[in-house]
Design an enzyme around this catalytic site. Structure first.
Site: not given
Length: 293
Positions: A171, A179, A184, A188, A214
């Protein structure tokens, strides 16, 4: 109309998955809270935004009150941004106005729609609904459900025939900070870009999936721990060296990687996943941006 989360949606025309399809133009939500919802484009203009007067209402802070419209023009069906704060994206490219083609992806805030048109729109729609059951809408790699179904079969096969099997779990390091600092939409972008980067390295017999948030998983059939560790290092290095940039902001991205392999002690699939998860967090505790197995 309000759902259980308090979100309001107003549509020109909407069909359930099992409903009849009588429009040759529609958009389907493939990422967002109303996953799988279909909006027929029956009117010349379909407006999208946070204001309740829009044809499609998206109750999200990342969506402007009047964000974008999908309209029928002399040139064809077009998507047009309405000077929104966060912009409108067509196939990951920010646009002011662009003509739509079948299969195009429209991103409005944190929601992604897929545009479908043509005589075979019904078949395309049902195909897209099926894809949603096996593919993550944001990254377009396999989702957790498909991963676990496939991995369960592969685990059983390898145990039965005493074959090797390795699992890579990784991850993004400090993803919450990305973020919090950039928003955000940037988060993304990072997830999509990472998936696109690594997908090119995955062979046909391997499986790459988003495990959640993630976190991602790569399944390596017929591979022992040494192969898994080498592959994990390739993943780590590819991400570290990749140039992530969104709207002029450069984002440093690294991953922590855990590797598990099938052994006599792994009696169930849950054992393999647990070991990979433990190795992943060992990598994080050891300073992140490294591989443990």
């Amino acid at each position: 109309m309000k759902n259980n989360n308090g979100d309001t949606t107003r549509v020109t025309s909407m069909h359930s998955i099992s409903g009849s399809l009588d429009s040759s133009d529609c958009i389907i939500q493939i990422y967002g809270i109303h996953l799988g919802r279909k909006y027929d484009l029956l009117d010349q203009i379909c407006s999208i935004g946070r204001d309740p007067q829009n044809s499609i209402v998206l109750d999200s802070d990342s969506v402007s009150r009047r964000h974008a419209v999908v309209e029928l023009t002399e040139s064809g069906r077009t998507v047009r941004d309405l000077d929104s704060t966060n912009g409108t994206y067509l196939n990951d490219i920010q646009i002011r106005s662009a003509i739509l083609s079948n299969g195009d992806l429209i991103k409005v805030g944190d929601t992604i729609f897929k545009y479908l048109t043509g005589a075979n729109v019904e078949a395309l729609y049902h195909e897209e609904i099926y894809n949603m059951t096996i593919r993550d809408g944001l990254t377009q790699v396999a989702n957790k459900r498909f991963l676990l179904d496939s991995l369960d079969k592969e685990f059983s096969r390898c145990k039965r025939y005493e074959r090797e099997l390795s699992l890579i779990m990784f991850d993004l390091d400090h993803f919450k900070d990305v973020n919090d600092q950039f928003g955000h939409l940037t988060g993304d972008y990072v997830l999509k870009e990472l998936a696109s980067l690594l997908r090119r390295r995955i062979r046909k017999e391997e499986l790459f999936a988003r495990y959640g948030g993630e976190e991602f998983v790569i399944v390596l059939p017929e591979s022992g721990l040494d192969v898994g560790l080498r592959f994990g290092e390739i993943v780590r290095k590819m991400v570290e060296e990749h140039h992530f940039e969104f709207e002029g902001q450069q984002i440093r991205v690294t991953v922590s990687v855990g590797v598990a392999t099938l052994s006599a002690e792994t009696n169930a699939l849950s054992d393999l996943l647990r070991i990979a998860d433990e190795k992943l967090y060992e990598a994080k505790r050891s300073g992140r941006n490294q591989v443990k197995g």
